[in-house]
Design an enzyme around this catalytic site. Structure first.
Site, PDB file in Angstrom:
ATOM      1  N   SER A 110       0.842  -1.194   0.000  1.00 49.19           N
ATOM      2  CA  SER A 110       0.000   0.000   0.000  1.00 49.19           C
ATOM      3  C   SER A 110       0.882   1.251   0.000  1.00 49.19           C
ATOM      4  O   SER A 110       1.709   1.414  -0.894  1.00 49.19           O
ATOM      5  CB  SER A 110      -0.961  -0.030   1.192  1.00 49.19           C
ATOM      6  OG  SER A 110      -2.002   0.915   1.042  1.00 49.19           O
ATOM      7  N   GLU A 208      -1.666  -2.459  -8.356  1.00 46.92           N
ATOM      8  CA  GLU A 208      -2.876  -2.773  -7.585  1.00 46.92           C
ATOM      9  C   GLU A 208      -3.345  -1.489  -6.941  1.00 46.92           C
ATOM     10  O   GLU A 208      -2.607  -0.517  -6.870  1.00 46.92           O
ATOM     11  CB  GLU A 208      -2.580  -3.849  -6.525  1.00 46.92           C
ATOM     12  CG  GLU A 208      -1.625  -3.433  -5.415  1.00 46.92           C
ATOM     13  CD  GLU A 208      -2.275  -2.694  -4.249  1.00 46.92           C
ATOM     14  OE1 GLU A 208      -3.437  -3.002  -3.903  1.00 46.92           O
ATOM     15  OE2 GLU A 208      -1.624  -1.787  -3.684  1.00 46.92           O
ATOM     16  N   HIS A 278      -4.805  -5.376  -1.774  1.00 45.56           N
ATOM     17  CA  HIS A 278      -5.737  -5.183  -0.657  1.00 45.56           C
ATOM     18  C   HIS A 278      -6.833  -6.251  -0.732  1.00 45.56           C
ATOM     19  O   HIS A 278      -8.004  -5.951  -0.988  1.00 45.56           O
ATOM     20  CB  HIS A 278      -6.354  -3.792  -0.714  1.00 45.56           C
ATOM     21  CG  HIS A 278      -5.373  -2.681  -0.477  1.00 45.56           C
ATOM     22  ND1 HIS A 278      -4.463  -2.264  -1.432  1.00 45.56           N
ATOM     23  CD2 HIS A 278      -5.172  -1.878   0.602  1.00 45.56           C
ATOM     24  CE1 HIS A 278      -3.748  -1.262  -0.942  1.00 45.56           C
ATOM     25  NE2 HIS A 278      -4.156  -1.012   0.290  1.00 45.56           N
TER      26      HIS A 278
END
Length: 307
Positions: A110, A208, A278
């Protein structure tokens, strides 16, 4: 020249840092037994519980925790507590020479994408994109496959991602090899124009994201394309795009239509459907190691990330 960190052994110590936003402390504490069950000790950095606005402590405190864990000879791996926001704020003041002289496993995803890119490109250290304590490990839905991803830290071994894990779909055909780079799409775009701009030439670009509507993903991909990052890549690995449905009323493209728009005519392998990001399960991968992506076999074959 890439640097492979040393593998873990039973009895080694994992350091926990929070270089981005304040982590959920309840989930963090629930995650610690997971590492203990792997035969590891856990040391939580001094400032992990700090709160400074939307940051887990001041820039100086978060940077101090990062440096102290790398320089501490008793720490064998560093795992981030969670993501959120803030790693780009400390990147300019990282002592990359310190990291290069004290290479060890560094793990997160992330917002940690910014640190992965900066550390790899400045030091050559292979780092790991994988589930974190507060964000994943401490939650009840932490998947067995996600747990198994940590095995790669104990024994150097080739990993193969195929359709036994999830359904994969080739957007563009081909086979290519190269170092895996990338991470969270919005963070990669955030790096453009700065000293740690993502390098994609002859590499396999992994992307992502979470909570980004199709028009936002379109915007991010457009910026990467205009910067030459898509054309330079040898292939593209498309991970999970959690919660990517249009939220506003009115006409919209779907996420799949956006991906087709950018990748269908690329004349290089582009495969989507990887459970990396995620999501649960979350298949952890090393950044900086060589991999091969094949649309014919629908596989991603990854070389070890430790020695």
């Amino acid at each position: 020249m890439m640097i492979l960190p040393e593998r873990l052994h039973k009895g080694d110590k994992v350091g926990v840092i929070a270089p981005a936003s304040p982590p959920n402390l309840s989930n963090l504490k629930k995650a610690i037994p997971f590492f203990e069950n792997l035969g590891l000790e856990v040391e939580v950095a001094p400032h992990v519980e700090k709160v400074h606005g939307y940051l887990a402590g001041t820039d100086e405190q978060r940077l101090e925790d990062l440096h102290s864990m790398f320089i501490n000879p008793e720490i064998n791996a560093i795992v981030c507590a969670g993501g959120g926001f803030g790693t780009s704020r400390i990147a300019d003041n990282i002592d990359f020479q310190l990291i290069k002289e004290n290479p060890k496993i560094f793990w997160g995803y992330s917002d940690i994408t910014y640190l992965h890119t900066a550390i790899r490109q400045e030091t050559g250290l292979v780092t790991f994109h994988g589930p974190m304590l507060a964000s994943d490990i401490g939650k009840e839905d932490f998947h067995p496959l996600s747990k198994k991803s940590f095995d790669q830290l104990f024994k150097p071994s080739e990993m193969i991602y195929d359709e036994s894990i999830s359904r994969l779909e080739a957007i563009s055909e081909g086979e290519a090899s190269g170092q895996i780079v990338g991470g969270n799409l919005s963070l990669l775009v955030n790096s453009l124009g700065g000293p740690y701009e993502i390098e994609t030439e002859d590499r396999l670009l992994f992307i992502e994201d979470i909570g980004e509507e199709p028009y936002r993903v379109d915007s991010f991909l457009s910026q990467l394309k205009l910067a030459g990052k898509l054309d330079e890549a040898a292939g593209v690995i498309i991970g999970d795009f959690n919660d990517a449905e249009p939220k506003k009323e009115g006409p919209s493209f779907t996420l799949n239509e956006v991906l087709e728009d950018y990748f269908a005519e690329m004349c290089k392998p582009v495969i989507k459907g990887f459970q990396i990001g995620h999501c649960q399960p979350h298949f952890a991968i090393p950044f900086g190691t060589k991999a091969v992506i094949s649309s014919a076999h629908k596989t991603l074959t990854i070389q070890p990330g430790v020695q």
